[in-house]
Design an enzyme around this catalytic site. Sequence first.
Site, mmCIF file in Angstrom:
data_model
loop_
_atom_site.group_PDB
_atom_site.id
_atom_site.type_symbol
_atom_site.label_atom_id
_atom_site.label_comp_id
_atom_site.label_asym_id
_atom_site.label_seq_id
_atom_site.Cartn_x
_atom_site.Cartn_y
_atom_site.Cartn_z
ATOM 1 N N SER A 119 75.941 42.033 22.661
ATOM 2 C CA SER A 119 75.126 43.058 22.801
ATOM 3 C C SER A 119 76.042 44.557 23.707
ATOM 4 O O SER A 119 75.671 45.407 23.722
ATOM 5 C CB SER A 119 74.309 42.858 24.057
ATOM 6 O OG SER A 119 74.572 42.244 25.144
ATOM 7 N N HIS A 140 74.168 43.922 15.689
ATOM 8 C CA HIS A 140 73.299 43.617 16.747
ATOM 9 C C HIS A 140 71.719 43.446 16.728
ATOM 10 O O HIS A 140 71.259 44.732 16.516
ATOM 11 C CB HIS A 140 73.629 44.689 17.969
ATOM 12 C CG HIS A 140 73.081 44.294 19.259
ATOM 13 N ND1 HIS A 140 72.708 45.393 20.115
ATOM 14 C CD2 HIS A 140 72.623 43.329 19.914
ATOM 15 C CE1 HIS A 140 72.026 44.891 21.119
ATOM 16 N NE2 HIS A 140 72.376 43.616 21.137
ATOM 17 N N GLU A 152 71.752 47.388 15.098
ATOM 18 C CA GLU A 152 72.907 48.236 15.366
ATOM 19 C C GLU A 152 73.994 47.659 14.652
ATOM 20 O O GLU A 152 74.456 46.474 14.807
ATOM 21 C CB GLU A 152 73.078 48.355 16.986
ATOM 22 C CG GLU A 152 72.099 49.022 17.617
ATOM 23 C CD GLU A 152 72.579 49.198 18.995
ATOM 24 O OE1 GLU A 152 72.232 50.273 19.840
ATOM 25 O OE2 GLU A 152 73.089 48.262 19.699
ATOM 26 N N ASN A 190 71.498 49.561 24.360
ATOM 27 C CA ASN A 190 71.713 48.905 25.954
ATOM 28 C C ASN A 190 72.345 50.057 26.776
ATOM 29 O O ASN A 190 72.099 50.045 27.863
ATOM 30 C CB ASN A 190 72.677 47.846 25.799
ATOM 31 C CG ASN A 190 71.824 46.534 25.285
ATOM 32 O OD1 ASN A 190 70.724 46.477 25.541
ATOM 33 N ND2 ASN A 190 72.528 45.432 25.017
HETATM 34 N N1 3HC Z 1 58.878 34.909 14.566
HETATM 35 C C1 3HC Z 1 57.832 35.433 13.512
HETATM 36 N N2 3HC Z 1 56.942 36.299 14.125
HETATM 37 C C2 3HC Z 1 56.590 36.536 15.602
HETATM 38 C C3 3HC Z 1 58.059 35.915 16.513
HETATM 39 C C4 3HC Z 1 58.881 35.006 15.783
HETATM 40 N N3 3HC Z 1 59.928 34.446 16.632
HETATM 41 N N4 3HC Z 1 57.759 36.189 17.717
HETATM 42 C C5 3HC Z 1 56.568 37.112 17.795
HETATM 43 N N5 3HC Z 1 56.081 37.168 16.440
HETATM 44 C C6 3HC Z 1 54.969 37.887 15.925
HETATM 45 C C7 3HC Z 1 53.818 37.408 16.323
HETATM 46 O O1 3HC Z 1 53.491 36.069 15.720
HETATM 47 C C8 3HC Z 1 52.662 38.416 16.360
HETATM 48 O O2 3HC Z 1 52.358 38.561 14.882
HETATM 49 P P1 3HC Z 1 50.895 39.134 14.729
HETATM 50 O O3 3HC Z 1 50.942 40.620 15.124
HETATM 51 O O4 3HC Z 1 50.867 39.071 13.404
HETATM 52 O O5 3HC Z 1 50.015 38.339 15.363
HETATM 53 C C9 3HC Z 1 53.671 39.686 16.658
HETATM 54 O O6 3HC Z 1 55.030 39.240 16.296
HETATM 55 C C10 3HC Z 1 53.439 40.212 17.924
HETATM 56 O O7 3HC Z 1 53.533 39.141 18.912
HETATM 57 P P2 3HC Z 1 52.312 38.568 19.716
HETATM 58 O O8 3HC Z 1 50.970 38.981 19.578
HETATM 59 O O9 3HC Z 1 52.682 37.548 20.269
HETATM 60 O O10 3HC Z 1 52.752 39.647 21.053
HETATM 61 P P3 3HC Z 1 52.794 41.188 21.373
HETATM 62 O O11 3HC Z 1 51.914 42.009 20.561
HETATM 63 O O12 3HC Z 1 52.929 41.573 22.577
HETATM 64 O O13 3HC Z 1 54.194 41.741 20.820
HETATM 65 C C11 3HC Z 1 56.529 41.911 21.171
HETATM 66 C C12 3HC Z 1 55.162 40.734 21.362
HETATM 67 C C13 3HC Z 1 56.870 42.189 19.764
HETATM 68 C C14 3HC Z 1 57.673 40.932 21.810
HETATM 69 C C15 3HC Z 1 56.580 43.204 21.984
HETATM 70 O O14 3HC Z 1 55.788 42.808 23.020
HETATM 71 C C16 3HC Z 1 57.447 43.957 21.980
HETATM 72 O O15 3HC Z 1 57.926 44.726 21.268
HETATM 73 N N6 3HC Z 1 58.176 44.029 23.319
HETATM 74 C C17 3HC Z 1 59.440 44.776 23.554
HETATM 75 C C18 3HC Z 1 60.714 44.015 22.894
HETATM 76 C C19 3HC Z 1 61.986 44.651 22.899
HETATM 77 O O16 3HC Z 1 62.001 45.675 23.666
HETATM 78 N N7 3HC Z 1 62.977 43.893 22.785
HETATM 79 C C20 3HC Z 1 64.248 44.586 22.777
HETATM 80 C C21 3HC Z 1 64.877 43.801 23.864
HETATM 81 S S1 3HC Z 1 66.400 44.465 24.148
HETATM 82 C C22 3HC Z 1 67.489 43.302 23.301
HETATM 83 O O17 3HC Z 1 67.090 42.506 22.696
HETATM 84 C C23 3HC Z 1 68.717 43.754 23.298
HETATM 85 C C24 3HC Z 1 69.699 42.809 24.043
HETATM 86 O O18 3HC Z 1 71.208 42.842 23.610
HETATM 87 C C25 3HC Z 1 69.489 43.045 25.446
#
Ligand code: 3HC
Length: 283
Positions: A119, A140, A152, A190
């Site tokens: 990252s 990434h 990325e 990031n």
């Molecule tokens: N595999 C397949 N599907 C998955 C999954 C996985 N591992 N994890 C979640 N899902 C699916 C769920 O089944 C759900 O499907 P549906 O819409 O058909 O029901 C869908 O994704 C949404 O999940 P949830 O219903 O459980 O929950 P939410 O609607 O709250 O969404 C989330 C969860 C997508 C994580 C949303 O809250 C989100 O976008 N959060 C922000 C995440 C973010 O910003 N990530 C980036 C972080 S920074 C990073 O990673 C970089 C690093 O370097 C620091």
Amino acid sequence: MEIRKVGVIGCGLMGGGIAQTCAQSGYTTVVREVNQELLDKGLARIEAAWQKMESKGKLTTQQAAETREHLRGTINLEDLADCDVIIEAVIENMEEKLRLYPALDRLLKPEALLLSNTSSLSVTQMGAVTKRPGKVAGLHFFNPAPVMQLVEIVRTISTSDETIETVQQFARSLGKTPVLAKDTAGFIVNFLLIPYLISAVRMLENGVASRDDIDTAMKLGCGYPMGPFTLLDYVGLDTTLWAAEAIYDEYKDPLYAPPPLLRRMVQSGYYGKKSGKGFYDYQ
Ligand code: 3HC
């Protein structure tokens, strides 16, 4: 260059999600962990995700069976020898990566690509310890890797145009939208996200508002899917700390200096959701 077989190194939160994504996209995928216990844990997480997708009708029983066929776990690096591309998703520790890259370079066929999911660490440094720096780049993913649309692609000063083109096509074949960034700490996301997350920690430290109110404010005030503390727990406090340190090391900009509370929480083993406790309690 045609990619048929993908090797993923690391079956943690990111590596597991990446392996899941590759297998779902039809690639023969081998995921490697350092020991059987960690491998079993990672594979169980992927299996649970597939069962959930099946129960929601996102995968038919036949698709689920085919997808499972595409994925294999191993604890032997040698099992990745015939892969066309490696996605490295091990712990964010440069010493660890600098040990791994020369070993992979010796093991893989000369045309294979070596991609890092780092990252914020220098992909250039990883490429420099191999004899194929033109075939080394960053790829990434974002957590949760199977769901988040973005990747990325990180270009070092040595990455060839051909490698970038192949990685862009590969990313699209995984259903992702690629963006291109130079190899500078934090890349695009990031570099912008870390100051936001650590500013939230500073606000909490300074008693400006409560954890819950800061999360609610950013969810409802900005329409973010998660507030900063929920996201910190989701991404991992350790991962956030490493990213902040790496960007701070590069620029010495106080904006990226990790706040003491974040460091103390990581020192206490409060990594977030994955350890059962972070800013919230998951036990
Ligand atoms: N595999 C397949 N599907 C998955 C999954 C996985 N591992 N994890 C979640 N899902 C699916 C769920 O089944 C759900 O499907 P549906 O819409 O058909 O029901 C869908 O994704 C949404 O999940 P949830 O219903 O459980 O929950 P939410 O609607 O709250 O969404 C989330 C969860 C997508 C994580 C949303 O809250 C989100 O976008 N959060 C922000 C995440 C973010 O910003 N990530 C980036 C972080 S920074 C990073 O990673 C970089 C690093 O370097 C620091």
